[in-house]
Enzyme design. Structure first.
Site, PDB file in Angstrom:
ATOM      1  N   ARG A 165      -1.497  35.832  13.675  1.00  0.00           N
ATOM      2  CA  ARG A 165      -0.180  35.901  13.019  1.00  0.00           C
ATOM      3  C   ARG A 165      -0.127  37.101  12.065  1.00  0.00           C
ATOM      4  O   ARG A 165       0.427  37.006  10.961  1.00  0.00           O
ATOM      5  CB  ARG A 165       0.108  34.619  12.228  1.00  0.00           C
ATOM      6  CG  ARG A 165       0.199  33.355  13.045  1.00  0.00           C
ATOM      7  CD  ARG A 165       1.421  33.330  13.944  1.00  0.00           C
ATOM      8  NE  ARG A 165       1.593  32.036  14.550  1.00  0.00           N
ATOM      9  CZ  ARG A 165       0.923  31.611  15.622  1.00  0.00           C
ATOM     10  NH1 ARG A 165       0.043  32.402  16.234  1.00  0.00           N
ATOM     11  NH2 ARG A 165       1.145  30.410  16.116  1.00  0.00           N
ATOM     12  N   SER A 237       5.688  26.486  12.173  1.00  0.00           N
ATOM     13  CA  SER A 237       4.551  26.193  11.278  1.00  0.00           C
ATOM     14  C   SER A 237       4.790  26.867   9.932  1.00  0.00           C
ATOM     15  O   SER A 237       5.039  28.062   9.871  1.00  0.00           O
ATOM     16  CB  SER A 237       3.255  26.744  11.870  1.00  0.00           C
ATOM     17  OG  SER A 237       2.990  26.162  13.112  1.00  0.00           O
ATOM     18  N   GLU A 333       2.477  30.763   6.298  1.00  0.00           N
ATOM     19  CA  GLU A 333       2.788  31.673   7.406  1.00  0.00           C
ATOM     20  C   GLU A 333       4.186  32.250   7.178  1.00  0.00           C
ATOM     21  O   GLU A 333       4.481  33.398   7.493  1.00  0.00           O
ATOM     22  CB  GLU A 333       2.719  30.903   8.733  1.00  0.00           C
ATOM     23  CG  GLU A 333       2.959  31.798   9.930  1.00  0.00           C
ATOM     24  CD  GLU A 333       3.100  31.035  11.247  1.00  0.00           C
ATOM     25  OE1 GLU A 333       2.203  30.250  11.591  1.00  0.00           O
ATOM     26  OE2 GLU A 333       4.121  31.240  11.922  1.00  0.00           O
TER      27      GLU A 333
HETATM   28  N1  EPU Z   1      -2.249  17.308  14.015  1.00  0.00           N
HETATM   29  C1  EPU Z   1      -2.232  16.104  13.333  1.00  0.00           C
HETATM   30  N2  EPU Z   1      -1.103  15.781  12.645  1.00  0.00           N
HETATM   31  C2  EPU Z   1      -0.016  16.580  12.587  1.00  0.00           C
HETATM   32  C3  EPU Z   1      -0.021  17.804  13.285  1.00  0.00           C
HETATM   33  C4  EPU Z   1      -1.162  18.150  14.000  1.00  0.00           C
HETATM   34  O1  EPU Z   1      -3.201  15.366  13.351  1.00  0.00           O
HETATM   35  O2  EPU Z   1       0.954  16.195  11.935  1.00  0.00           O
HETATM   36  C5  EPU Z   1      -3.442  17.674  14.812  1.00  0.00           C
HETATM   37  C6  EPU Z   1      -3.142  17.609  16.302  1.00  0.00           C
HETATM   38  O3  EPU Z   1      -3.338  16.316  16.816  1.00  0.00           O
HETATM   39  C7  EPU Z   1      -4.110  18.599  16.863  1.00  0.00           C
HETATM   40  C8  EPU Z   1      -4.215  19.652  15.758  1.00  0.00           C
HETATM   41  O4  EPU Z   1      -3.781  19.039  14.561  1.00  0.00           O
HETATM   42  O5  EPU Z   1      -5.377  18.012  17.014  1.00  0.00           O
HETATM   43  C9  EPU Z   1      -3.406  20.902  16.058  1.00  0.00           C
HETATM   44  O6  EPU Z   1      -2.038  20.585  16.236  1.00  0.00           O
HETATM   45  P1  EPU Z   1      -1.105  21.297  17.335  1.00  0.00           P
HETATM   46  O7  EPU Z   1      -1.779  21.325  18.641  1.00  0.00           O
HETATM   47  O8  EPU Z   1       0.242  20.667  17.251  1.00  0.00           O
HETATM   48  O9  EPU Z   1      -1.029  22.803  16.881  1.00  0.00           O
HETATM   49  P2  EPU Z   1      -0.998  23.493  15.451  1.00  0.00           P
HETATM   50  O10 EPU Z   1      -2.352  24.021  15.130  1.00  0.00           O
HETATM   51  O11 EPU Z   1      -0.413  22.565  14.443  1.00  0.00           O
HETATM   52  C10 EPU Z   1      -0.456  25.879  16.328  1.00  0.00           C
HETATM   53  C11 EPU Z   1       0.480  26.980  15.983  1.00  0.00           C
HETATM   54  C12 EPU Z   1       1.864  26.701  16.569  1.00  0.00           C
HETATM   55  C13 EPU Z   1       1.726  26.590  18.067  1.00  0.00           C
HETATM   56  C14 EPU Z   1       0.734  25.457  18.391  1.00  0.00           C
HETATM   57  C15 EPU Z   1       0.437  25.353  19.861  1.00  0.00           C
HETATM   58  C16 EPU Z   1      -0.229  27.931  13.871  1.00  0.00           C
HETATM   59  C17 EPU Z   1       0.002  28.018  12.399  1.00  0.00           C
HETATM   60  N3  EPU Z   1       0.573  27.121  14.540  1.00  0.00           N
HETATM   61  O12 EPU Z   1       0.011  24.704  15.680  1.00  0.00           O
HETATM   62  O13 EPU Z   1       2.690  27.820  16.280  1.00  0.00           O
HETATM   63  O14 EPU Z   1       2.986  26.305  18.675  1.00  0.00           O
HETATM   64  O15 EPU Z   1      -0.537  25.716  17.731  1.00  0.00           O
HETATM   65  O16 EPU Z   1      -0.372  26.420  20.272  1.00  0.00           O
HETATM   66  O17 EPU Z   1      -1.128  28.616  14.375  1.00  0.00           O
HETATM   67  C18 EPU Z   1       4.211  28.666  14.657  1.00  0.00           C
HETATM   68  O18 EPU Z   1       3.377  29.545  14.413  1.00  0.00           O
HETATM   69  O19 EPU Z   1       5.317  28.621  14.048  1.00  0.00           O
HETATM   70  C19 EPU Z   1       3.905  27.638  15.634  1.00  0.00           C
HETATM   71  C20 EPU Z   1       4.719  26.605  15.881  1.00  0.00           C
END
Ligand code: EPU
Length: 340
Positions: A165, A237, A333
């Protein structure tokens, strides 16, 4: 075209209705060159605004907002024999329209980035990413105009200093260049990336592993987890996922079994901010109309009449509780613009 005292509600996906003192809508590269030749006549500070999908305004903007609307998506060069094609998008092209067009044409590389809100011009700035793919893998070059004198500068991929990012446009060159057009190198024989387990499962549910099904699967997952900014104001995010030394991740994992940890660069691991925030009990919490989304704790939402200050305050309290419980300092972010 220059506008005065413009309400910003429809220019940011949080739907915050602060005002901008001046806004210049830039429709062509020539117009951008003309405007920046006369840079000294512009009311400072300047702010470049794309789709407004990664910004939190906390007060009126006393200065000039530059709003590029340069359009056009096209094939620049076919190298089908070599398996790829070069396509470009004007800075003001809606990113998902561009992904939809590419997928329809059978060009692969950005399908995992379907439905990310915002404009093409912001994709190199933020190095957008999702489901195991970052846009830096597809960007060939970025055409820009120097804001101080109107000269054109083209950044090759290796000059953009892409990171998670992150890019040169958010660091040493921040605010110095206006992106006018982005060139992407896409594949005509797409190698689909299904490294993200839940994406693979969703594609399997749809049937064959095709470019179109990967796009559809990403859309399905995003719609099921992430709020639609057209309905509930949000900026995706709100925080980055923290990168820590492997030793720190191991200690935390011992203390908190079940904590998701992803391998990052040599010696480093990435943690899931959404999980950390969720564990602190924030999911679904509200301070008036400022809230934490009930399905994804990493997304802060405006249920209607929240102010930027309220959303900022909520984010500060979240940071504090994650620091207290896990010793991890979350980094935003989303860019905060205004008085706090
Ligand atoms: N999780 C929880 N509770 C929550 C949210 C997430 O336990 O409320 C756990 C999930 O179960 C999973 C882990 O945290 O084990 C990661 O969650 P998720 O797969 O939803 O992805 P993320 O890390 O929260 C990132 C990016 C997103 C992108 C997704 C999918 C960042 C900051 N965010 O989110 O990007 O869509 O992966 O690849 O890197 C964005 O940048 O605006 C964005 C939406």
């Amino acid at each position: 075209m220059i506008f005065k005292n413009i309400p910003l509600g429809k220019y940011n996906t949080f739907g915050l209705n602060y005002k901008a003192e001046f806004m210049i809508q830039i429709e062509t590269e020539e117009e951008a060159t003309d405007i920046f030749h006369k840079n000294n006549t512009l009311k400072k500070p300047l702010l470049i605004l794309g789709g407004g999908s990664n910004i939190l305004f906390t007060s009126d903007y006393r200065g000039t907002i530059l709003y590029p609307q340069i359009g056009g998506m096209k094939v620049e060069k076919e190298e089908a024999d070599n398996g790829y094609i070069i396509v470009s998008a004007g800075a003001g092209v809606n990113w998902d329209d561009f992904v939809a067009w590419s997928v329809n044409e059978g060009f692969g590389g950005i399908e995992n980035l379907s439905l990310i809100p915002g404009k093409a011009g912001a994709t190199p700035v933020q190095n957008i990413g999702a489901y195991g793919v970052e846009v830096k893998e597809s960007i060939l070059r970025v055409k820009t105009i120097n804001i101080s004198d109107g000269s054109v500068r083209i950044f090759r991929n290796d000059e953009c200093a892409f990171g998670y990012r992150n890019s040169i446009f958010k660091n040493s060159e921040k605010g110095k260049y206006l992106v006018t057009r982005v060139y992407y190198k896409l594949s005509v024989k797409p190698l689909l990336n299904l490294s993200y387990e839940s994406l693979k499962e969703e594609v399997n549910k749809l049937g064959e592993t095709t470019l179109k099904n990967v796009r559809q699967a990403v859309i399905n997952i995003r719609r099921s987890k992430l709020p639609d900014p057209e309905i509930t104001g949000n900026a995706g995010s709100f925080f980055k996922n923290p990168v820590v030394k492997n030793s720190v991740a191991e200690v935390l994992q011992n203390e908190f079994p079940g904590m998701p940890v992803y391998r990052d660069t040599e010696g480093y691991s990435k943690l899931a901010s959404g999980w950390l925030i969720d564990q602190c009990g924030w999911k679904g919490k509200r301070y008036g109309d400022a809230g934490v989304h009930e399905k994804q704790a990493l997304v802060l939402v405006n249920y209607g009449k929240a102010t930027g200050i309220e959303i900022y305050g909520l984010s500060e309290d979240i940071k504090k509780s994650v620091l207290d419980k896990f010793g991890i300092r979350l980094e935003r972010e989303v860019e905060v613009v205004g008085v706090i």
